[in-house]
Design a protein around this motif. Structure first.
Motif, PDB file in Angstrom:
ATOM      1  N   SER A   1       9.460  55.905  35.592  1.00  0.00           N
ATOM      2  CA  SER A   1       8.757  56.403  36.778  1.00  0.00           C
ATOM      3  C   SER A   1       9.107  55.539  37.975  1.00  0.00           C
ATOM      4  O   SER A   1       9.166  54.312  37.880  1.00  0.00           O
ATOM      5  CB  SER A   1       7.247  56.358  36.536  1.00  0.00           C
ATOM      6  N   THR A   2       9.319  56.181  39.100  1.00  0.00           N
ATOM      7  CA  THR A   2       9.597  55.435  40.335  1.00  0.00           C
ATOM      8  C   THR A   2       8.305  55.024  41.024  1.00  0.00           C
ATOM      9  O   THR A   2       8.334  54.244  41.973  1.00  0.00           O
ATOM     10  CB  THR A   2      10.429  56.287  41.308  1.00  0.00           C
ATOM     11  N   GLU A   3       7.172  55.544  40.535  1.00  0.00           N
ATOM     12  CA  GLU A   3       5.889  55.267  41.163  1.00  0.00           C
ATOM     13  C   GLU A   3       5.089  54.174  40.441  1.00  0.00           C
ATOM     14  O   GLU A   3       4.179  53.566  41.017  1.00  0.00           O
ATOM     15  CB  GLU A   3       5.038  56.541  41.192  1.00  0.00           C
ATOM     16  N   ALA A   4       5.405  53.912  39.171  1.00  0.00           N
ATOM     17  CA  ALA A   4       4.629  52.963  38.370  1.00  0.00           C
ATOM     18  C   ALA A   4       4.715  51.557  38.943  1.00  0.00           C
ATOM     19  O   ALA A   4       5.771  51.098  39.367  1.00  0.00           O
ATOM     20  CB  ALA A   4       5.123  52.963  36.933  1.00  0.00           C
ATOM     21  N   THR A   5       3.565  50.869  38.962  1.00  0.00           N
ATOM     22  CA  THR A   5       3.504  49.484  39.431  1.00  0.00           C
ATOM     23  C   THR A   5       2.580  48.695  38.503  1.00  0.00           C
ATOM     24  O   THR A   5       1.733  49.263  37.822  1.00  0.00           O
ATOM     25  CB  THR A   5       2.956  49.385  40.866  1.00  0.00           C
ATOM     26  N   PHE A   6       2.751  47.372  38.523  1.00  0.00           N
ATOM     27  CA  PHE A   6       1.844  46.507  37.775  1.00  0.00           C
ATOM     28  C   PHE A   6       1.829  45.143  38.433  1.00  0.00           C
ATOM     29  O   PHE A   6       2.884  44.553  38.718  1.00  0.00           O
ATOM     30  CB  PHE A   6       2.271  46.363  36.315  1.00  0.00           C
ATOM     31  N   THR A   7       0.642  44.622  38.698  1.00  0.00           N
ATOM     32  CA  THR A   7       0.489  43.286  39.259  1.00  0.00           C
ATOM     33  C   THR A   7      -0.683  42.616  38.568  1.00  0.00           C
ATOM     34  O   THR A   7      -1.784  43.165  38.522  1.00  0.00           O
ATOM     35  CB  THR A   7       0.217  43.335  40.774  1.00  0.00           C
ATOM     36  N   ALA A   8      -0.454  41.445  38.014  1.00  0.00           N
ATOM     37  CA  ALA A   8      -1.529  40.689  37.371  1.00  0.00           C
ATOM     38  C   ALA A   8      -1.212  39.194  37.454  1.00  0.00           C
ATOM     39  O   ALA A   8      -0.055  38.810  37.439  1.00  0.00           O
ATOM     40  CB  ALA A   8      -1.671  41.106  35.906  1.00  0.00           C
TER      41      ALA A   8
ATOM     42  N   GLU B   1       2.285  30.046  42.847  1.00  0.00           N
ATOM     43  CA  GLU B   1       1.452  31.026  43.548  1.00  0.00           C
ATOM     44  C   GLU B   1       2.307  31.887  44.476  1.00  0.00           C
ATOM     45  O   GLU B   1       2.135  33.111  44.543  1.00  0.00           O
ATOM     46  CB  GLU B   1       0.366  30.297  44.349  1.00  0.00           C
ATOM     47  N   ASP B   2       3.250  31.257  45.164  1.00  0.00           N
ATOM     48  CA  ASP B   2       4.129  31.997  46.067  1.00  0.00           C
ATOM     49  C   ASP B   2       4.954  33.032  45.306  1.00  0.00           C
ATOM     50  O   ASP B   2       5.116  34.176  45.754  1.00  0.00           O
ATOM     51  CB  ASP B   2       5.072  31.038  46.803  1.00  0.00           C
ATOM     52  N   LEU B   3       5.495  32.635  44.159  1.00  0.00           N
ATOM     53  CA  LEU B   3       6.342  33.542  43.376  1.00  0.00           C
ATOM     54  C   LEU B   3       5.564  34.732  42.836  1.00  0.00           C
ATOM     55  O   LEU B   3       6.110  35.835  42.712  1.00  0.00           O
ATOM     56  CB  LEU B   3       7.001  32.777  42.228  1.00  0.00           C
ATOM     57  N   TYR B   4       4.293  34.518  42.520  1.00  0.00           N
ATOM     58  CA  TYR B   4       3.474  35.607  41.985  1.00  0.00           C
ATOM     59  C   TYR B   4       3.012  36.577  43.067  1.00  0.00           C
ATOM     60  O   TYR B   4       2.687  37.724  42.775  1.00  0.00           O
ATOM     61  CB  TYR B   4       2.249  35.046  41.259  1.00  0.00           C
ATOM     62  N   THR B   5       2.963  36.112  44.307  1.00  0.00           N
ATOM     63  CA  THR B   5       2.352  36.920  45.370  1.00  0.00           C
ATOM     64  C   THR B   5       3.343  37.441  46.412  1.00  0.00           C
ATOM     65  O   THR B   5       2.938  37.925  47.464  1.00  0.00           O
ATOM     66  CB  THR B   5       1.250  36.113  46.094  1.00  0.00           C
ATOM     67  N   THR B   6       4.645  37.324  46.118  1.00  0.00           N
ATOM     68  CA  THR B   6       5.651  37.878  47.023  1.00  0.00           C
ATOM     69  C   THR B   6       6.599  38.779  46.236  1.00  0.00           C
ATOM     70  O   THR B   6       6.625  38.750  45.007  1.00  0.00           O
ATOM     71  CB  THR B   6       6.488  36.761  47.695  1.00  0.00           C
ATOM     72  N   THR B   7       7.380  39.563  46.939  1.00  0.00           N
ATOM     73  CA  THR B   7       8.376  40.404  46.282  1.00  0.00           C
ATOM     74  C   THR B   7       9.570  39.548  45.875  1.00  0.00           C
ATOM     75  O   THR B   7       9.806  38.478  46.438  1.00  0.00           O
ATOM     76  CB  THR B   7       8.850  41.530  47.211  1.00  0.00           C
ATOM     77  N   SER B   8      10.331  40.040  44.919  1.00  0.00           N
ATOM     78  CA  SER B   8      11.472  39.271  44.414  1.00  0.00           C
ATOM     79  C   SER B   8      12.562  39.086  45.466  1.00  0.00           C
ATOM     80  O   SER B   8      13.233  38.051  45.484  1.00  0.00           O
ATOM     81  CB  SER B   8      12.047  39.942  43.169  1.00  0.00           C
ATOM     82  N   ASP B   9      12.749  40.060  46.356  1.00  0.00           N
ATOM     83  CA  ASP B   9      13.781  39.897  47.387  1.00  0.00           C
ATOM     84  C   ASP B   9      13.388  38.814  48.388  1.00  0.00           C
ATOM     85  O   ASP B   9      14.241  38.060  48.873  1.00  0.00           O
ATOM     86  CB  ASP B   9      14.085  41.227  48.091  1.00  0.00           C
ATOM     87  N   THR B  10      12.076  38.713  48.677  1.00  0.00           N
ATOM     88  CA  THR B  10      11.601  37.643  49.557  1.00  0.00           C
ATOM     89  C   THR B  10      11.792  36.281  48.897  1.00  0.00           C
ATOM     90  O   THR B  10      12.235  35.317  49.534  1.00  0.00           O
ATOM     91  CB  THR B  10      10.112  37.847  49.895  1.00  0.00           C
ATOM     92  N   ALA B  11      11.453  36.196  47.606  1.00  0.00           N
ATOM     93  CA  ALA B  11      11.621  34.946  46.865  1.00  0.00           C
ATOM     94  C   ALA B  11      13.099  34.555  46.804  1.00  0.00           C
ATOM     95  O   ALA B  11      13.446  33.382  46.967  1.00  0.00           O
ATOM     96  CB  ALA B  11      11.049  35.088  45.458  1.00  0.00           C
ATOM     97  N   PHE B  12      13.965  35.534  46.577  1.00  0.00           N
ATOM     98  CA  PHE B  12      15.405  35.265  46.496  1.00  0.00           C
ATOM     99  C   PHE B  12      15.920  34.712  47.824  1.00  0.00           C
ATOM    100  O   PHE B  12      16.678  33.731  47.847  1.00  0.00           O
ATOM    101  CB  PHE B  12      16.155  36.544  46.118  1.00  0.00           C
TER     102      PHE B  12
END
Length: 274
Positions: free
Chosen positions: A267-274, A34-45
């Motif tokens: 695109s620098t604006e495209a995002t996706f979260t699921a 759950e933590d890995l899915y709901t945080t940014t990769s730099d925070t996880a790293f």
């Protein structure tokens, strides 16, 4: 007189302890997942770098979960890459097939194919069809924990030059609130004819609903698949510079997708979260 069998209290206690530890391990895996899915990769790293034991805790639970599946998706991808390697060896193109494994886990792909730091013998390589330097695998994850095959890093910032990779792999690895950054990074390191291979659990992209049975009366209709999230993901990939060239839904647990560069700048604006 009947024979009375008395269970050993030590064995019973040991079984209870094993059961408790299994539940604790599963609970810890779900928490970290759950933590890995709901945080940014730099925070996880940063978090995993400071607490490398979390990596082992997560992947222990991950391995237990995947071991219950009929097929491990990484094994399917390994077979697919070997076929690609054979095709390249049979063509006029020379040199190794370069693979970047984003979120490699225990680096099974690199171990099987001969990743950087792998000391396979010539006999092992020949048995697996990996001889003559056919593959060059870069394995990336948050922590190495002593595994010489793994380069620890943020998946949005891997230490590779531009345009040097033939295949980028994300096997159950699109985790975090900034996965679009992973895809932009894959686009950067891939050659112009490079491809992305993605394996994801089907439940992430698919939902089921009752379809109309066509005869009135309400219930009893067949289940149909709602592909809204999957289509949204594919559209986002298009914005990020990739077109979907193949979808494989033959496995009931996971979906396999293949993407090729579409010639457009991500695109620098495209995002996706699921």
């Amino acid at each position: 007189f009947g024979l009375i069998i008395v269970k050993s209290p030590c064995k019973s206690r040991a079984a209870l302890q094993q059961s408790f530890l299994a539940r604790l391990s599963g609970s810890r895996f779900r928490e970290l997942n759950e933590d890995l899915y709901t945080t940014t990769s730099d925070t996880a790293f940063k978090r995993f770098s400071e607490n490398p034991e979390l990596f082992d805790q997560y992947h222990e639970g991950f391995r237990k979960q995947v071991s219950q599946w009929p097929v491990n998706p990484v094994d399917v991808i390994i077979r697919w890459i070997r076929k690609k390697g054979a095709q390249k060896q049979g063509s006029k193109k020379k040199g190794s097939l370069v693979v970047a494994d984003f979120g490699c886990g225990d680096a099974k792909l690199g171990k099987e194919l001969g990743g950087q730091g792998n000391q396979k013998t010539k006999k092992q390589k020949k048995e697996n069809g990996d001889n003559n330097g056919e593959f060059k695998v870069h394995s990336f994850d948050l922590v190495a924990n002593g595994n010489p095959l793994i380069t620890p890093c943020d998946m949005a910032n891997v230490p590779l030059d531009d345009g040097v990779v033939d295949i980028a792999v994300f096997c159950l690895a699109l985790m975090g609130t900034n996965i679009a950054d992973f895809i932009r990074e894959a686009h950067r390191v891939l050659k112009s004819d490079g491809v992305i291979k993605i394996a994801e659990v089907r439940s992430r992209f698919e939902a089921t609903a009752d379809s109309e049975d066509g005869h009135g009366g309400g219930g009893g209709g067949k289940k149909k698949t709602d592909d809204s999230l999957l289509n949204e993901f594919i559209d986002t990939m298009d914005e990020l510079g990739f077109e979907c060239t193949q979808k494989d839904r033959s496995n009931r647990m996971f979906i396999l997708m293949e993407f090729a560069k579409n010639g457009e700048k991500p695109s620098t604006e495209a995002t996706f979260t699921a």
